[in-house]
Design an enzyme around this catalytic site. Structure first.
Site, PDB file in Angstrom:
ATOM      1  N   GLY A 125     -23.570 -30.933 -46.352  1.00 43.98           N
ATOM      2  CA  GLY A 125     -22.590 -31.848 -46.933  1.00 43.98           C
ATOM      3  C   GLY A 125     -22.743 -33.274 -46.422  1.00 43.98           C
ATOM      4  O   GLY A 125     -22.673 -34.230 -47.206  1.00 43.98           O
ATOM      5  N   SER A 126     -22.968 -33.421 -45.142  1.00 43.64           N
ATOM      6  CA  SER A 126     -23.047 -34.779 -44.568  1.00 43.64           C
ATOM      7  C   SER A 126     -24.230 -35.533 -45.167  1.00 43.64           C
ATOM      8  O   SER A 126     -24.089 -36.692 -45.582  1.00 43.64           O
ATOM      9  CB  SER A 126     -23.194 -34.714 -43.043  1.00 43.64           C
ATOM     10  OG  SER A 126     -22.095 -34.053 -42.477  1.00 43.64           O
ATOM     11  N   GLN A 167     -15.504 -28.656 -50.006  1.00 51.45           N
ATOM     12  CA  GLN A 167     -14.452 -27.655 -49.818  1.00 51.45           C
ATOM     13  C   GLN A 167     -14.130 -26.892 -51.108  1.00 51.45           C
ATOM     14  O   GLN A 167     -13.382 -25.922 -51.081  1.00 51.45           O
ATOM     15  CB  GLN A 167     -13.159 -28.318 -49.301  1.00 51.45           C
ATOM     16  CG  GLN A 167     -13.240 -28.794 -47.862  1.00 51.45           C
ATOM     17  CD  GLN A 167     -13.311 -27.651 -46.846  1.00 51.45           C
ATOM     18  OE1 GLN A 167     -12.826 -26.545 -47.089  1.00 51.45           O
ATOM     19  NE2 GLN A 167     -13.921 -27.914 -45.703  1.00 51.45           N
ATOM     20  N   SER A 171     -22.096 -27.847 -49.655  1.00 51.89           N
ATOM     21  CA  SER A 171     -22.664 -27.351 -48.403  1.00 51.89           C
ATOM     22  C   SER A 171     -22.531 -25.834 -48.347  1.00 51.89           C
ATOM     23  O   SER A 171     -21.446 -25.291 -48.556  1.00 51.89           O
ATOM     24  CB  SER A 171     -21.914 -27.987 -47.237  1.00 51.89           C
ATOM     25  OG  SER A 171     -22.375 -27.449 -46.019  1.00 51.89           O
ATOM     26  N   THR A 196     -40.537 -29.878 -45.371  1.00 54.65           N
ATOM     27  CA  THR A 196     -40.757 -28.554 -45.953  1.00 54.65           C
ATOM     28  C   THR A 196     -39.408 -27.894 -46.230  1.00 54.65           C
ATOM     29  O   THR A 196     -38.545 -27.854 -45.355  1.00 54.65           O
ATOM     30  CB  THR A 196     -41.598 -27.693 -44.984  1.00 54.65           C
ATOM     31  OG1 THR A 196     -42.789 -28.413 -44.703  1.00 54.65           O
ATOM     32  CG2 THR A 196     -41.923 -26.339 -45.587  1.00 54.65           C
ATOM     33  N   CYS A 240      -8.450 -35.014 -30.428  1.00 58.16           N
ATOM     34  CA  CYS A 240      -8.629 -35.174 -28.977  1.00 58.16           C
ATOM     35  C   CYS A 240      -9.950 -34.571 -28.515  1.00 58.16           C
ATOM     36  O   CYS A 240     -10.608 -35.105 -27.639  1.00 58.16           O
ATOM     37  CB  CYS A 240      -7.500 -34.499 -28.216  1.00 58.16           C
ATOM     38  SG  CYS A 240      -5.887 -35.031 -28.756  1.00 58.16           S
TER      39      CYS A 240
HETATM   40  C1  LIG Z   1     -17.729 -29.661 -43.897  1.00 66.40           C
HETATM   41  C2  LIG Z   1     -17.571 -30.856 -44.766  1.00 66.40           C
HETATM   42  C3  LIG Z   1     -18.577 -31.829 -44.862  1.00 66.40           C
HETATM   43  C4  LIG Z   1     -19.829 -31.772 -44.018  1.00 66.40           C
HETATM   44  O1  LIG Z   1     -20.664 -30.730 -44.400  1.00 66.40           O
HETATM   45  P1  LIG Z   1     -21.834 -30.251 -43.408  1.00 66.40           P
HETATM   46  O2  LIG Z   1     -22.628 -29.298 -44.214  1.00 66.40           O
HETATM   47  O3  LIG Z   1     -21.167 -29.601 -42.241  1.00 66.40           O
HETATM   48  O4  LIG Z   1     -22.592 -31.473 -43.027  1.00 66.40           O
HETATM   49  C5  LIG Z   1     -18.391 -32.877 -45.722  1.00 66.40           C
HETATM   50  N1  LIG Z   1     -17.271 -32.989 -46.469  1.00 66.40           N
HETATM   51  C6  LIG Z   1     -16.287 -32.078 -46.406  1.00 66.40           C
HETATM   52  C7  LIG Z   1     -15.091 -32.232 -47.274  1.00 66.40           C
HETATM   53  C8  LIG Z   1     -16.397 -30.982 -45.551  1.00 66.40           C
HETATM   54  O5  LIG Z   1     -15.407 -30.100 -45.485  1.00 66.40           O
END
Ligand SMILES: *Cc1c(COP(=O)(O)O)cnc(C)c1O
Length: 395
Positions: free
Chosen positions: A70-71, A179, A199, A237, A324
């Site tokens: 996702g990131s 999500q 993701s 790859t 935190c």
């Molecule tokens: C978990 C999440 C990400 C990041 O995804 P990763 O695969 O952990 O990098 C991005 N956006 C949302 C809304 C997420 O819940």
């Protein structure tokens, strides 16, 4: 008792995904870029996975780029649209105050490079107003980025309406659907987005793999230089076993969505109703426009951090909006955006369930959470001041 109630953070791999992973890793371990037939078998599997994932999202196979998650997908979508826009003199980016840090920090980087970033506020229920998007977008915009479902409070945003607005104004639209994919219906054509991030580990696939949907014709620049994999847009790859596992997980998640969500909705109703009996608490996020897996509360007079540690002692894996643990004392930007004041935002608890959770799990949560909240309140000087009227209750 062990209750895993942190599915928004990550999920257990589905058996079908594990099976697809080991099968591919054992039998098709060749490099998909190799020309001999053993490599080409890996390439064929890769192509089949791309087609499967594309069809499950209403996309074309050529519109799916595999990433590390996702990131990376968020980074690539936003940077691609921003730099393409800048070439045409468009340097305004519109997003919201409740996005994931993968979006917010990418926007911050672009702001430091001279882009103008507009973060739209949300309602107290944690919803983006499509009218706000409509007012903010104009021909100077390089991108609108609004998440499909929020990871902290589970609210589902009006992305179809936002997609329509963006299309009408000719502005590219990205949605972080991490999500949502595998949990609620997601169709890229219905949303009308140009980019969509997903993701695998959020829907029973492995960690470290994801995808970016890129609508045909939308600009895409690579973040990683090297080989010509992914049509030259993502070097390295391909992790074929992980991609095969992601495709299997998505297929199973979507096929079982109706049953899973009926269960999750029942568990959520029970959990929200039960926790609402704790005095001086509030549900975070809209009661209905939310993922059926998400229950998020603020409890006045406690620290989310302590709450998590005590719940951990009782075998409960949960999360708090309070950051935190990440070394900062700032409460969650999402809770602040829905109008929680700092003290209240610090006392948050996020429980995100999955289809392997049971009624008994919820009963256990409804026993231990109130006990732990009570215990912490009884030790808290802030709570004493509230009870003695030296401070005003907010909730
Ligand atoms: C978990 C999440 C990400 C990041 O995804 P990763 O695969 O952990 O990098 C991005 N956006 C949302 C809304 C997420 O819940």
């Amino acid at each position: 008792m062990f209750v895993y109630a942190d599915h928004a953070a990550t999920t257990k791999m589905r058996p079908e995904a594990l099976k697809a992973y080991t099968e591919a890793a054992n039998a098709v371990y060749g490099n998909p870029s190799s020309l001999y037939s053993f490599g080409q078998q890996a390439k064929e599997l890769l192509t089949a996975c791309r087609e499967k994932i594309a069809s499950l999202l209403g996309a074309d196979a050529r519109e799916i780029v595999f990433t590390s998650g996702g990131s990376e997908s968020d980074n690539q979508a936003i940077l691609s649209a921003a730099y393409a826009g800048a070439k045409k003199g468009k340097k305004r980016l519109i997003s919201t105050a409740i996005e994931h840090h993968a979006v917010l920090h990418t926007l911050k980087k672009l702001e430091n490079e001279g882009f103008e970033v507009v973060l739209l506020p949300v309602t107290q229920e944690g919803l983006v107003r499509a009218e706000d998007v409509e007012q903010a977008v104009d021909e100077r915009c390089a991108l609108v980025s609004v998440m499909l479902a929020n990871n902290e409070i589970g609210t589902i945003q009006p992305v179809e309406e936002i997609g329509q607005i963006c299309r009408a104004k000719g502005v590219p639209f990205h949605t972080d659907a991490v999500q949502a994919v595998g949990h609620i219906p997601v169709d890229v054509k219905k949303i009308g987005c140009d980019y969509l991030s997903l993701s695998a580990h959020k829907f029973g696939g492995p960690k470290g793999v994801g995808a970016l949907y890129v609508k045909k014709g939308a600009p895409l620049r690579s973040l990683i230089e090297g080989g010509a994999q992914e049509r030259g847009k993502r070097a390295g790859t391909e992790d074929v076993p992980a991609i095969a596992a992601m495709a299997a997980a998505l297929e199973v998640s979507i096929a079982g969505m109706g049953t899973a969500n009926a269960l999750l909705k029942r568990l959520q109703d029970k959990l929200i109703d039960g926790l609402s009996h704790i005095p001086h608490c509030a549900l975070n996020g809209d009661r209905t426009k939310r993922l059926p897996s998400n229950t998020s509360f603020c409890f006045e007079g406690i620290e989310g951090e302590s709450l998590l540690l005590l719940l951990d002692d009782k075998g409960v894996c949960a999360s708090s909006g309070s950051a935190c643990t990440s070394g900062s004392l700032d409460p969650s930007h999402v809770l602040l955006a829905i109008g929680r004041v700092h003290d209240v935002a610090h006392g948050s608890l996020r429980l995100t369930l999955g289809e392997e959770n049971t009624e008994e799990d919820v009963e256990y949560l409804l026993k231990v959470v109130p006990e732990v909240v009570d215990y912490l309140r009884n030790m808290s000087p802030v709570w004493r001041d509230l009870k003695e009227g030296k401070r005003q209750f907010i909730l």
